[in-house]
Design an enzyme around this catalytic site. Structure first.
Site: not given
Length: 405
Positions: A123, A200, A203, A226, A363
């Site tokens: 991202h 990261d 998700q 999220k 992104c």
């Protein structure tokens, strides 16, 4: 459609209805999750009858809100398997968490000729902050390629790493392809050359059981919105020893020990990195969101969403005009393209059918270039998703193909 949709909790989410009460088929959870009523209620109470500032007030309600705020920090630590709450830094989101590490740890540890390794599927939030600190320090960026099915190629990563590699920053789960990184293997590779690993987790956190010790990374970031929580709050987890060595990134109230015009001393982590009035009500609501997700069971969430992704891929594969991207097994995210139809046009027609998908570069423009497309359509599932959402999506795709046929 056989095994998908076994966990759907649509009734808990008031946002999954249109203004006139029809079902709204929300397939954009990878961008931001809908909020269960329990989170909305927690946020409302925190903004209303419970509200007061934290850490400073000597009156009762302030003390109670302070207890609630710090209880949220402890809950985050427990949820992700951190060793202690002092490893949990509240930030505005994963983007701020990555910027904090880049500007604080990076400024103190990167120099001319040092290497930062990213992957092709990152991202922008895990690319641009590293570009900025590389320009400032003279470090250089290496890009790890992907396997043919869209996973980070760990064999290639091993070949890229050198003794000059200082930081490896990778997505635990791709926001475009849903591919899952073998995080422990990546950590072992990074540590073999003395580098740090930042993951990261935007998700992965909403749909996977986490254990920082087992992952063996050095930094982990995720966003509350999220994770079925509010916007405006996220988490940076860092190893305690690393956080203690890092200088403050922003200055102001709350992050100090003592302030004088001839010099200031700083609070220990995590307060050192939380300048200003904190995200009080957002932390309270994040606590409620974590409790809600924990009740469902992260392992069940992953199985539920992965099953939906498999079902959708099977259905889309039967259409000759569809190109699928990413691995067969994904974490609840399916990216695809319709021949002769721009994803934005598909998204517009689907909206008329009360189906919400994401259309664009997500992104992740370097990944789009790698895939050879300007954009993709992306359907992403949540714990509230079920086969009715897939059916509505397929009806909308059929209508789109007739229009453009």
């Amino acid at each position: 459609m056989s095994e998908a949709g076994v966990l759907s909790r649509k009734a808990d989410f008031p946002g999954l209805l249109t203004a006139d009460g029809r079902p709204w088929h929300y397939l954009d959870t990878a961008a931001s999750a809908q909020k269960p009523q329990k989170v909305i209620d927690a946020m409302t109470r925190a903004l209303g009858e419970d509200y007061a500032t934290v850490h400073r007030g000597v009156y009762g309600r302030s003390a109670q809100m302070t207890l609630g705020y710090e209880a949220a920090r402890r809950r985050v630590a427990e949820f992700i398997g951190a060793e202690g709450e002092d490893e949990i830094v509240f930030v505005r989101g994963a983007t701020e968490g990555i910027n904090l590490v880049a500007q604080s740890w990076g400024a103190a540890n990167l120099g001319e000729g040092d290497r930062i390794v990213l992957s092709m599927l990152e991202h922008h939030s895990n690319i641009v902050p590293w570009q900025m600190i590389a320009e400032r320090t003279g470090a250089e960026i290496d890009v790890c390629p992907l396997t043919e099915d869209g996973r980070i190629d760990l064999g290639a990563l091993e070949a890229i790493l050198t003794p000059r590699t200082r930081m490896v920053a990778l997505a635990h789960v791709s926001n475009v392809l849903g591919s899952v990184l073998d995080a422990r293997a990546a950590a072992d590779l990074a540590h073999s050359v003395g580098a740090k690993l930042l993951l990261d987790g935007c998700q992965s956190t909403p749909r996977m059981a986490l254990d920082m010790k087992a992952l063996a990374c050095d930094f982990y970031v995720f966003s509350g919105h999220k994770l079925y929580g509010p916007t405006g709050i996220g988490v940076l987890w860092g190893r305690k020893a690393l956080l203690e060595e890092m200088p403050p990134w922003q200055g102001g109230g709350a992050m100090i020990d003592k302030v004088a015009f001839d010099g200031t001393t700083y609070a220990p982590p995590p307060q050192r990195f939380e300048a200003g009035t904190p995200m009080i009500t957002e932390a309270i609501a994040l606590h409620a969101a974590i409790d809600y997700v924990a009740e469902q069971g992260p392992d069940r969430l992953f199985a539920h969403e992965a099953a939906l992704a498999r079902t959708l891929r099977e259905e889309l594969r039967s259409l000759n005009s569809v190109t699928l991207f990413g691995p067969e097994e994904s974490a609840g995210i399916v990216s695809f393209a319709l021949q002769g139809v721009h994803p934005h046009d598909l998204g517009t027609i689907l909206d008329e059918e009360d189906v919400a998908i994401r259309a664009g570069h997500h992104c992740a423009q370097p990944l789009m270039e790698h895939l050879g497309v300007p954009a993709t359509a992306r359907a992403s599932f949540g714990l509230y998703s079920d086969e009715s959402d897939i059916a509505a999506l397929l009806r909308g795709i059929e209508r789109t193909l007739k229009i453009f046929g």
